[in-house]
Structure formats: structure tokens, C-alpha cells
Motif scaffolding. Structure first.
Motif, short mmCIF file in Angstrom:
data_model
loop_
_atom_site.label_atom_id
_atom_site.label_comp_id
_atom_site.label_asym_id
_atom_site.label_seq_id
_atom_site.Cartn_x
_atom_site.Cartn_y
_atom_site.Cartn_z
N GLN A 12 78.11 38.17 76.68
CA GLN A 12 79.00 39.32 76.78
C GLN A 12 78.23 40.64 76.71
N THR A 53 85.37 34.42 68.53
CA THR A 53 85.51 35.87 68.62
C THR A 53 85.43 36.54 67.26
N GLN A 91 87.70 40.75 71.68
CA GLN A 91 88.25 39.58 72.36
C GLN A 91 87.43 39.17 73.57
N LYS A 137 85.90 34.64 76.45
CA LYS A 137 85.78 34.11 77.80
C LYS A 137 84.43 33.41 78.06
N HIS A 138 83.46 33.68 77.20
CA HIS A 138 82.13 33.09 77.38
C HIS A 138 81.93 31.80 76.58
#
Length: 338
Positions: free
Chosen positions: A93, A151, A164, A168-169
């Protein structure tokens, strides 16, 4: 109406032809640079899932080397795979696993750490092993971090304005962690095209191993370069002469040409559940660093990866089968390009 003169027509054709040639040369030059540097702008490495489902993740040699460093630093501290997954997702990220020298305000490096906030000097933060170690130091201070949502754990360390975004990773980070910790065998491959002006030879390989894993990666195991003891591993040294002797059984990669680093592998924690885990971590680390260190071949547990293969697979090297070889004592052999 005036008609263009033949001279003007020829000049126009020449200009258009010259412009087209410049464009073609630029494209050819770009493609040549991409090939020589290992495809800095395009994926050259791939991780595939060791389980059913077929998940894959493709990334560049630079990203692969940085992910391998982050993983090695974590396992050298005896941290669990969950810690590595959190670190990899955070770096994905913050920097897309690239060691960048810019960011928001004075943020730098893989984790976008800020010198002004006490994370270290710019030079320290730009050292991937240092920045990963500092991330882990803060992560282990988070109570129950292995049980927290990714997270939440990452945000306790990073204090990001977009907490947040780490979520997604997580799937890609988990896939990378499984391969780079060695839990998932023979699942990371790279094309292995050599980078420009990079260190090479067994001395450079040993130095990089120590940088990422620490001194113990060589000394306790008695790692050798074609039979010669790996003393003073942190200092790159010239390759031993071809007369330095051989390492391992006859016919294995490397022979007596002084190009092979041999790392004997001991069982280690979790060996019963995941045989060969330590060996596969070292083997995958070598493949991830193949472009930077000009590594030509890596072999372990009856399988071998060779740089430059278009399919970039791990191939069996013996008739006994890879599954049985994984359960046998052995060594990781890392052979540098000539």
C-alpha cells in the motif's frame, strides 16, 4: 493556386520519414532497456498458490527482491507468517514494494517512514532491511497483533490517513508470504534477466544473505562456496578459483567453477508440518534476487530453477521425485552467472 515544388515535397517526405525513424528507435531503445534491466516497468516474477484455486501475483524483479528482504528480516526475528503478511501488505500500500525516495511530506522508502517522526535518518530508512526491521519492532509492540484484522494491526504502526486501504492488499500479501517464508514450495519464479551494473558472484550473494537474514544464515550451517568455508560472509570477496574444490555430490550444479554458494538446510521449527520450509525460503529468496545478483541457477529438494527459461518453472532434477526429496536432508545451491 500555387503548387508545392518538388523540393518541398521531398523535404516533407524526409521529415516525416525521419520522425518515424526517431519514434521507432525510441521504442526499440525502451524495449532494449527493459530486457537488460530485467523489465523494471513490467512483471518479471510470479507467485502461484500452492493450494487449489490458482491464485497468482505478478510483480517486477525490484518488487520481488524487496518482498524477499521484508520476509527474511521478519523470519530472522522468529516472527510468525502473519507478521510477514502484515508487513508485506503495508509495503504494498505505501510504496508498491518499491524503495522510493519521495512521498507525502518527508516520507521515504518501502514503508514511507518519516525522518521527522523519529523513524531514522533518510539513509537508514532507504535501507530496506533497516526499514523492515523498524516496522517489525513497532508491530510486535501491538498487543495481540496476530489476532487483529490486518488493517488494524498495520494502522497501529503506520498511523495512516487511509487505514482501510491496507485491506485490499491482504490476499496478495498472504500469497507472497506463503512463498517467501517457504511454506509453499516451488511457487515463486522469475525470468532472471540480469540488471545493469549490479553486484555478482558468490561474495555478493553471501553479503546479501547476511544483510537480509543476519550472520546466522551462513555460520551455523557451515555454508560454503564450492567447498570453501564461508568465513567473513558480510564482506563481498572475489570468487574462489576453480581449484577451490567441489561441493555436494558429483553432477550437481556448480561443480568446481567457484560460482556456487551452498547452504546446508536443517529441519528447523515446523519441519514436520512443512518439510523443507527453511530451504524453500532460501531458494525463493535467491530467485527473487536473481536479477540484482546475477544468479543463474537455484536448486533444492530435487528441483531446479534456471534463469532465462521462458516458462520460469522449477523442474525435477532427479528420478526420485520432488516430494520425496523435500523430506530428505539437503542443501540450497545458488549458482552465479559467469
Amino acid at each position: 493556386m500555387l503548387q508545392p515544388s518538388p523540393t518541398r515535397k521531398r523535404r516533407g517526405r524526409l521529415l516525416r520519414s525521419g520522425a518515424a525513424s526517431v519514434v521507432l528507435l525510441a521504442v526499440a531503445g525502451y524495449l532494449a532497456v527493459q530486457y537488460v534491466t530485467g523489465g523494471a516497468g513490467a512483471p518479471g516474477c510470479k507467485v502461484v498458490s500452492g493450494e487449489d484455486g490458482g491464485a497468482t501475483y505478478e510483480f517486477t524483479p525490484e518488487q520481488a527482491a524487496n518482498a524477499a528482504t521484508i520476509t527474511a528480516v521478519g523470519t530472522a526475528r522468529d516472527l510468525p507468517e502473519r507478521a510477514v503478511t502484515i508487513a508485506l501488505a503495508t509495503a504494498l500500500q505505501e510504496s508498491s514494494l518499491r524503495n522510493i525516495d519521495h512521498g507525502d511530506r518527508d516520507s521515504l522508502g518501502l514503508f514511507q517512514q518519516r525522518p521527522s517522526q523519529g523513524w531514522g535518518t533518510p539513509e537508514e530508512i532507504m535501507d530496506p532491511a533497516y526499514s523492515a526491521g523498524l516496522f517489525y519492532e513497532h508491530l510486535v509492540e501491538v498487543p495481540g497483533y496476530t489476532r487483529l484484522p490486518l488493517t488494524v494491526a498495520a494502522q497501529r504502526v503506520q498511523r495512516s490517513g487511509f487505514p482501510q486501504a491496507y485491506a485490499k492488499h491482504e490476499p496478495d500479501a498472504a500469497l507472497l508470504a506463503a512463498a517467501l517464508t517457504g511454506r509453499s514450495a516451488a511457487t515463486l519464479t522469475c525470468e532472471g534477466r540480469p540488471g545493469a551494473a549490479r553486484a555478482q558472484g558468490p561474495g555478493a550473494v553471501r553479503a546479501a544473505l547476511v544483510r537480509d537474514f543476519g550472520q546466522d544464515v551462513l555460520r551455523p550451517a557451515g555454508a560454503a562456496v564450492d567447498g570453501a568455508s564461508a568465513a567473513s560472509p558480510a564482506s563481498p570477496s572475489p570468487s574462489p578459483s576453480p581449484s577451490a574444490g567441489t561441493s555436494g555430490p558429483a553432477g550437481t550444479a556448480g561443480g568446481s567453477d567457484g560460482r556456487t554458494v551452498t547452504l546446508p538446510v536443517t529441519a528447523g521449527p515446523g519441519a514436520e508440518e512443512h518439510p523443507g520450509r527453511r530451504g524453500w525460503q532460501l531458494a525463493h529468496w535467491a530467485v527473487a534476487n536473481a536479477s540484482q545478483l546475477r544468479i543463474e541457477r537455484v536448486s533444492y529438494a530435487g528441483r531446479e530453477w534456471t534463469a532465462g527459461n521462458t516458462d520460469s518453472k522449477w523442474y525435477p532434477t532427479d528420478a526420485g521425485g520432488a516430494r520425496g526429496a523435500e523430506r530428505a536432508a539437503g542443501a540450497v545451491r545458488i549458482t552465479s552467472a559467469r
